[in-house]
Each structure stands twice: as C-alpha cells, then as structure tokens.
Design a protein around this motif. Structure first.
Motif, PDB file in Angstrom:
ATOM      1  N   ASN A   1       9.759  -1.652   3.566  1.00 51.44           N
ATOM      2  CA  ASN A   1       9.015  -2.884   3.785  1.00 51.44           C
ATOM      3  C   ASN A   1       8.092  -2.685   4.986  1.00 51.44           C
ATOM      4  OD1 ASN A   1      10.563  -3.224   6.130  1.00 51.44           O
ATOM      5  ND2 ASN A   1      11.997  -4.636   5.143  1.00 51.44           N
ATOM      6  N   PHE A   2       7.410  -3.737   5.408  1.00 48.49           N
ATOM      7  CA  PHE A   2       6.436  -3.581   6.494  1.00 48.49           C
ATOM      8  C   PHE A   2       7.094  -3.375   7.857  1.00 48.49           C
ATOM      9  CE2 PHE A   2       2.058  -5.248   4.972  1.00 48.49           C
ATOM     10  CZ  PHE A   2       2.126  -4.401   3.880  1.00 48.49           C
ATOM     11  N   ASP A   3       8.427  -3.510   7.926  1.00 47.70           N
ATOM     12  CA  ASP A   3       9.170  -3.205   9.154  1.00 47.70           C
ATOM     13  C   ASP A   3       9.778  -1.809   9.104  1.00 47.70           C
ATOM     14  OD1 ASP A   3       8.669  -5.719  10.266  1.00 47.70           O
ATOM     15  OD2 ASP A   3      10.371  -6.609   9.208  1.00 47.70           O
TER      16      ASP A   3
ATOM     17  N   VAL B   1       5.084  -7.795  -3.180  1.00 48.59           N
ATOM     18  CA  VAL B   1       3.765  -7.691  -3.793  1.00 48.59           C
ATOM     19  C   VAL B   1       3.682  -6.389  -4.582  1.00 48.59           C
ATOM     20  CG1 VAL B   1       1.281  -7.605  -3.385  1.00 48.59           C
ATOM     21  CG2 VAL B   1       2.735  -9.037  -1.938  1.00 48.59           C
ATOM     22  N   LYS B   2       3.533  -6.509  -5.881  1.00 43.17           N
ATOM     23  CA  LYS B   2       3.499  -5.346  -6.762  1.00 43.17           C
ATOM     24  C   LYS B   2       2.292  -4.465  -6.456  1.00 43.17           C
ATOM     25  CE  LYS B   2       3.087  -4.093 -11.662  1.00 43.17           C
ATOM     26  NZ  LYS B   2       3.102  -4.585 -13.058  1.00 43.17           N
ATOM     27  N   GLN B   3       2.456  -3.152  -6.667  1.00 46.90           N
ATOM     28  CA  GLN B   3       1.313  -2.257  -6.616  1.00 46.90           C
ATOM     29  C   GLN B   3       1.369  -1.274  -7.780  1.00 46.90           C
ATOM     30  OE1 GLN B   3       1.034   0.627  -3.360  1.00 46.90           O
ATOM     31  NE2 GLN B   3       3.067   0.035  -2.653  1.00 46.90           N
TER      32      GLN B   3
ATOM     33  N   TYR C   1       0.844  -1.194   0.000  1.00 46.34           N
ATOM     34  CA  TYR C   1       0.000   0.000   0.000  1.00 46.34           C
ATOM     35  C   TYR C   1       0.879   1.243   0.000  1.00 46.34           C
ATOM     36  CZ  TYR C   1       0.974   0.524   5.017  1.00 46.34           C
ATOM     37  OH  TYR C   1       1.594   0.698   6.228  1.00 46.34           O
ATOM     38  N   TYR C   2       0.246   2.403  -0.081  1.00 49.88           N
ATOM     39  CA  TYR C   2       1.006   3.655  -0.093  1.00 49.88           C
ATOM     40  C   TYR C   2       0.229   4.750   0.623  1.00 49.88           C
ATOM     41  CZ  TYR C   2      -2.162   5.167  -3.821  1.00 49.88           C
ATOM     42  OH  TYR C   2      -3.277   5.508  -4.545  1.00 49.88           O
TER      43      TYR C   2
ATOM     44  N   ASN D   1       4.918   7.617   0.037  1.00 52.67           N
ATOM     45  CA  ASN D   1       5.548   6.654   0.927  1.00 52.67           C
ATOM     46  C   ASN D   1       4.912   5.304   0.619  1.00 52.67           C
ATOM     47  OD1 ASN D   1       7.070   8.632   2.163  1.00 52.67           O
ATOM     48  ND2 ASN D   1       5.692   8.867   3.901  1.00 52.67           N
ATOM     49  N   VAL D   2       5.704   4.402   0.020  1.00 52.94           N
ATOM     50  CA  VAL D   2       5.165   3.106  -0.389  1.00 52.94           C
ATOM     51  C   VAL D   2       5.667   2.029   0.568  1.00 52.94           C
ATOM     52  CG1 VAL D   2       4.943   3.792  -2.795  1.00 52.94           C
ATOM     53  CG2 VAL D   2       7.046   2.709  -2.042  1.00 52.94           C
ATOM     54  N   TYR D   3       4.761   1.125   0.922  1.00 56.09           N
ATOM     55  CA  TYR D   3       5.060   0.045   1.864  1.00 56.09           C
ATOM     56  C   TYR D   3       4.806  -1.278   1.149  1.00 56.09           C
ATOM     57  CZ  TYR D   3       4.919   3.899   5.144  1.00 56.09           C
ATOM     58  OH  TYR D   3       5.161   5.101   5.787  1.00 56.09           O
ATOM     59  N   MET D   4       5.885  -2.043   0.983  1.00 53.56           N
ATOM     60  CA  MET D   4       5.835  -3.256   0.174  1.00 53.56           C
ATOM     61  C   MET D   4       5.823  -4.497   1.065  1.00 53.56           C
ATOM     62  SD  MET D   4       5.851  -1.831  -2.818  1.00 53.56           S
ATOM     63  CE  MET D   4       6.154  -3.192  -3.950  1.00 53.56           C
ATOM     64  N   ASN D   5       4.808  -5.322   0.883  1.00 55.54           N
ATOM     65  CA  ASN D   5       4.733  -6.567   1.637  1.00 55.54           C
ATOM     66  C   ASN D   5       5.482  -7.674   0.900  1.00 55.54           C
ATOM     67  OD1 ASN D   5       4.072  -8.318   3.668  1.00 55.54           O
ATOM     68  ND2 ASN D   5       1.936  -8.595   3.058  1.00 55.54           N
ATOM     69  N   SER D   6       5.962  -8.643   1.653  1.00 53.20           N
ATOM     70  CA  SER D   6       6.676  -9.773   1.068  1.00 53.20           C
ATOM     71  C   SER D   6       5.697 -10.739   0.415  1.00 53.20           C
ATOM     72  CB  SER D   6       7.481 -10.512   2.138  1.00 53.20           C
ATOM     73  OG  SER D   6       8.433  -9.658   2.730  1.00 53.20           O
TER      74      SER D   6
END
Length: 234
Positions: free
Chosen positions: A118-120, A169-171, A97-98, A184-189
């Motif tokens: 990333n999510f951390d 996970v692409k967005q 998400y962003y 600010n983009v947050y990328m999940n594994s």
C-alpha cells in the motif's frame, strides 16, 4: 364618483402589476443557496445531490449504496437568471502505480514476479492478480508476493495484467510475453468497493438557466433539459 372608482381600480391594477414584477425579479435577486438539493427522492439506492453553502461553495455527489460514482467541489454564483457552477476545488486522488524491471533469457517460459504494497509500504495480502485474454491468476501471500508464469511468445505479443483488491484502486499493466518482469506495485485506497476512485469533475464550469428559485426547490435548464432540484435534509 364613477371617475374616482375608475382611478381607484387603475391604482389597484398598477399596484398588483408592481407586486408581480417585484416578486418575479426577487426570485433571482438572492445570491445564496443553502442546503442539500437533489433531483431524486430520499432513501433510495441511488443518490444525486448538491450541497450548497452560505460561503458560496458547493459539493456534488452522485452514486449508489456502494459509494460515489462521481463527485466534485467548487464555487457557485447566481448571475441574473443563471446558476454557474465552477468545479475549481475538487481534490483529485492518486491512482495506484507500479515500478518495473525487465530481463531476457533463452528459456521457453517467462516469469512475472509481483511485490505488492500500500502507500505506506506495508505488504498487501490476498491481492488478486490475473491476466487477459489468456487467463491465469494468483493472489499475493502474507508478504505481498506472487508470481505468474507464461509460455514465451514472439516479441510484441501483448497481454494485460489486472491487479485489484477490495477498497483498492485497480490498475492494469500491459506486458510483452517475450520478457520476464519484476513489478513493485503500490495500491492506493479507494472509498468504494469498485475498481477505482469515483469520477472527479475538476476545471469545468457548468452554466444552468435558473427558471425558478424558491425556498425549497430549484428549477434549472441545462442544454434544453429541465432539472428540478428539491431541498432535502442532510
């Protein structure tokens, strides 16, 4: 003597009839399926299987060498001559998400600034970012930062921004070329190299006609299609 022989033959025929009927009924009297059953041969690039457990739960997986394309988890039930799969235990993963900020000015170009984590909240290096259809691309630096610039266009001129990375996970973000953005983009594994999570099946009940139920195989009917599942080692 002949009468006795006829009676004996009738008794044998009757017993055979009872055995056949009993065997046919017992094919469906089992209430448990245990083990892995697949419609494909083992050791292939593609796989498709169900893992049935003695506690009445199952897992479904379908994919190829890169990992699952589709999966699900739930409870199963054998009801007379039907196998019912209730996908009520599937664990659904979070998407990437962003968060965005947008501003305007009188310049003839716009800037799109990216901060990738990333999510951390750890910055992501070498995240690929590109636009479509008018192609422009960049990658994030060691601090997870990147920027794209475009010629300013009229209001409501839209393009897509694609953000992707290996095992992430692409967005896709849609932007207006009349505005500047800070993302600010947050990328999940992801468990696969592809562009997203495997397709999760949840809140669905599938009913199959149970045509045969043997120790090492199942023959099912789903909407007129015959499916043969053979037991395999895990």
């Amino acid at each position: 003597m002949e009468t006795i022989n006829l009676k004996g033959q009738n008794v044998i025929k009757y017993l055979l009839y009872i055995v056949i009927v009993f065997s046919s009924n017992c094919m469906f009297c089992q209430k448990q399926i245990v083990g892995r059953y697949s419609s494909l041969m083992p050791n292939q690039e593609y796989y498709n299987y169900f893992d049935f457990n003695a506690n009445g739960t199952f897992e479904y997986h379908s994919g190829a060498s890169l990992g699952d394309d589709e999966f699900g988890k739930g409870h199963y039930e054998i009801d007379k001559d039907s196998l019912i799969l209730n996908y009520d235990l599937t664990e659904v993963q979070y998407d990437s998400y962003y968060k965005s900020q947008r501003y305007f000015n009188s310049k003839d170009s716009i800037k799109i600034i990216f901060n990738a984590y990333n999510f951390d909240n750890t910055p992501i290096h070498k995240l690929q970012i590109y636009s479509y259809p008018n192609y422009n691309s960049t990658i994030t630096d060691f601090d997870g930062k990147a920027m794209l610039s475009f010629k300013k266009e009229k209001l409501n001129t839209k393009i897509e921004i694609h953000i992707e990375g290996e095992f992430l996970v692409k967005q896709v973000i849609c932007i207006d070329l009349s505005a500047n953005y800070i993302f600010n983009v947050y990328m999940n594994s992801s468990v696969i190299i592809g562009f997203g999570h495997p397709r999760a099946i949840k809140d669905e009940i599938k009913k199959y006609g149970l045509l045969e139920f043997r120790d090492n195989s199942l023959k099912l009917n789903h909407n007129g299609k015959i499916i043969e599942l053979v037991k395999q080692s895990k």
